[in-house]
Structure formats: C-alpha cells, structure tokens
Design a protein around this motif. Structure first.
Motif, PDB file in Angstrom:
ATOM      1  N   ALA A   1       0.821  -1.207   0.000  1.00 22.31           N
ATOM      2  CA  ALA A   1       0.000   0.000   0.000  1.00 22.31           C
ATOM      3  C   ALA A   1       0.855   1.258   0.000  1.00 22.31           C
ATOM      4  CB  ALA A   1      -0.935  -0.008   1.204  1.00 22.31           C
ATOM      5  N   LEU A   2       1.945   1.241   0.765  1.00 21.38           N
ATOM      6  CA  LEU A   2       2.816   2.414   0.805  1.00 21.38           C
ATOM      7  C   LEU A   2       3.476   2.670  -0.543  1.00 21.38           C
ATOM      8  CD1 LEU A   2       4.409   1.949   4.330  1.00 21.38           C
ATOM      9  CD2 LEU A   2       2.782   3.729   3.616  1.00 21.38           C
ATOM     10  N   GLU A   3       3.723   1.626  -1.298  1.00 24.85           N
ATOM     11  CA  GLU A   3       4.285   1.793  -2.636  1.00 24.85           C
ATOM     12  C   GLU A   3       3.211   2.191  -3.653  1.00 24.85           C
ATOM     13  OE1 GLU A   3       6.426  -1.682  -3.862  1.00 24.85           O
ATOM     14  OE2 GLU A   3       7.801  -1.581  -2.152  1.00 24.85           O
ATOM     15  N   GLU A   4       2.016   1.674  -3.492  1.00 23.42           N
ATOM     16  CA  GLU A   4       0.958   1.824  -4.488  1.00 23.42           C
ATOM     17  C   GLU A   4       0.157   3.118  -4.352  1.00 23.42           C
ATOM     18  OE1 GLU A   4      -3.030  -0.694  -5.810  1.00 23.42           O
ATOM     19  OE2 GLU A   4      -1.406  -1.697  -4.727  1.00 23.42           O
ATOM     20  N   TYR A   5      -0.106   3.583  -3.129  1.00 22.46           N
ATOM     21  CA  TYR A   5      -1.034   4.695  -2.911  1.00 22.46           C
ATOM     22  C   TYR A   5      -0.307   5.945  -2.429  1.00 22.46           C
ATOM     23  CZ  TYR A   5      -4.427   0.911  -3.048  1.00 22.46           C
ATOM     24  OH  TYR A   5      -5.176  -0.177  -3.425  1.00 22.46           O
ATOM     25  N   ASP A   6      -0.836   7.095  -2.845  1.00 19.52           N
ATOM     26  CA  ASP A   6      -0.316   8.348  -2.305  1.00 19.52           C
ATOM     27  C   ASP A   6      -1.010   8.635  -0.969  1.00 19.52           C
ATOM     28  OD1 ASP A   6      -2.866   9.366  -2.897  1.00 19.52           O
ATOM     29  OD2 ASP A   6      -2.178  10.547  -4.609  1.00 19.52           O
TER      30      ASP A   6
END
Length: 163
Positions: free
Chosen positions: A97-102
C-alpha cells in the motif's frame, strides 16, 4: 468470521485453567468493567450441542492443556502460527500500500488500506491468537517467551470466537 484464540493462564488443574480462560474470554467480548469488546462471542471446547461453533467447527480440541504437554504444545504452535501468519499478511499488504497509494488515497482508506494498518498495529482482535491471563494480546516472540518462563504452571485454553 470465526477463529480459535488461546489464553495462557496460570493454573493447577484443568478446571482452574478453564475458569481463568473464561475470565480472559469474557473480557475480550466486553464482559469486563473497563474492557471494550473485540469479539462478538466465544465458545469453549467443553460446550456441547453448538451447531456452528466450537467442536462442530474446529473438531475435538482439548478444553485446556498444560503448555508443557503434547496437547499444550500443539495448541501453542497453532496459536503462534496463526499470529505470525496474520502479522506477515498485514505487513506485506501495508508495504504494498505504501508503494501503491499516495497520502490522499491512504487517508481516504482506498481499498481498506487503513484497516490493514490498524490490523498490523492491533493489540487484541482477529490479528492476535494468543492472550495472557489479563487479556493482553501476545504480539511477539519475546513476549510469548516471557509468559512461558513466568513462575507457576502454565495452561493453554482454546476458544472459538466470532468477530
């Protein structure tokens, strides 16, 4: 959803262990004065006649067992494995999630990502399978080892919970 949780309690007999475990489980379903419910209800493995919980769902687990017995070791391993798997599942999802979402998407709870972070940091609830005699979730191996090394005979009591 159902899962099996386990209370690690000091006791000298199976009956004492079950009573202590029941106190832990009562607290986890909101039965204590200062406790917030994290599970809807529980069924211990001495209860017969249930149609959707306990032995009917999970098979014939011991009502309680000394941790140093074969049954106790099997229950302890099941509980610790469940906790580790839940942690790894939530940790992997949090990293993705930390990589995928702002920041905004995370704040909006896109794809329930904030729930993942909540589960990763939980002290009690569906991410934790082992509890001490005070109803505190056992979240890491050193905490488990300290509880197992504490004085007195340690028993493990399983319960089927719904959340």
């Amino acid at each position: 959803m159902h899962m099996v949780i386990y209370a690690l309690v000091a006791a000298s007999t199976e009956d004492d262990a079950l009573a202590a475990g029941t106190t832990v489980f009562d607290g986890l379903v909101g039965g204590g004065v200062h406790t917030k419910a994290v599970f809807d209800y529980y069924v211990t493995f001495d209860e017969e006649g249930t149609t959707v919980a306990g032995q009917t769902r999970w098979g014939d687990l011991p009502v309680a067992a000394p941790v140093d017995s074969e049954d106790g070791q099997a229950l302890l391993e099941r509980g610790w494995t469940a906790t580790e798997k839940a942690f790894q599942r939530h940790l992997e999802r949090a990293k993705e999630a930390l990589e995928e979402y702002d920041d905004e998407a995370i704040m909006r709870d896109q794809d329930l990502v904030r729930h993942t972070f909540h589960q990763l940091g939980a002290y009690r609830g569906s991410s934790i399978a082992l509890y001490d005699e005070h109803g505190n979730g056992i979240r890491h191996r050193e905490q488990l080892d300290r509880r197992l090394e504490a004085s007195g005979e340690c028993w493990i009591v399983p319960a089927d919970v719904h959340y």
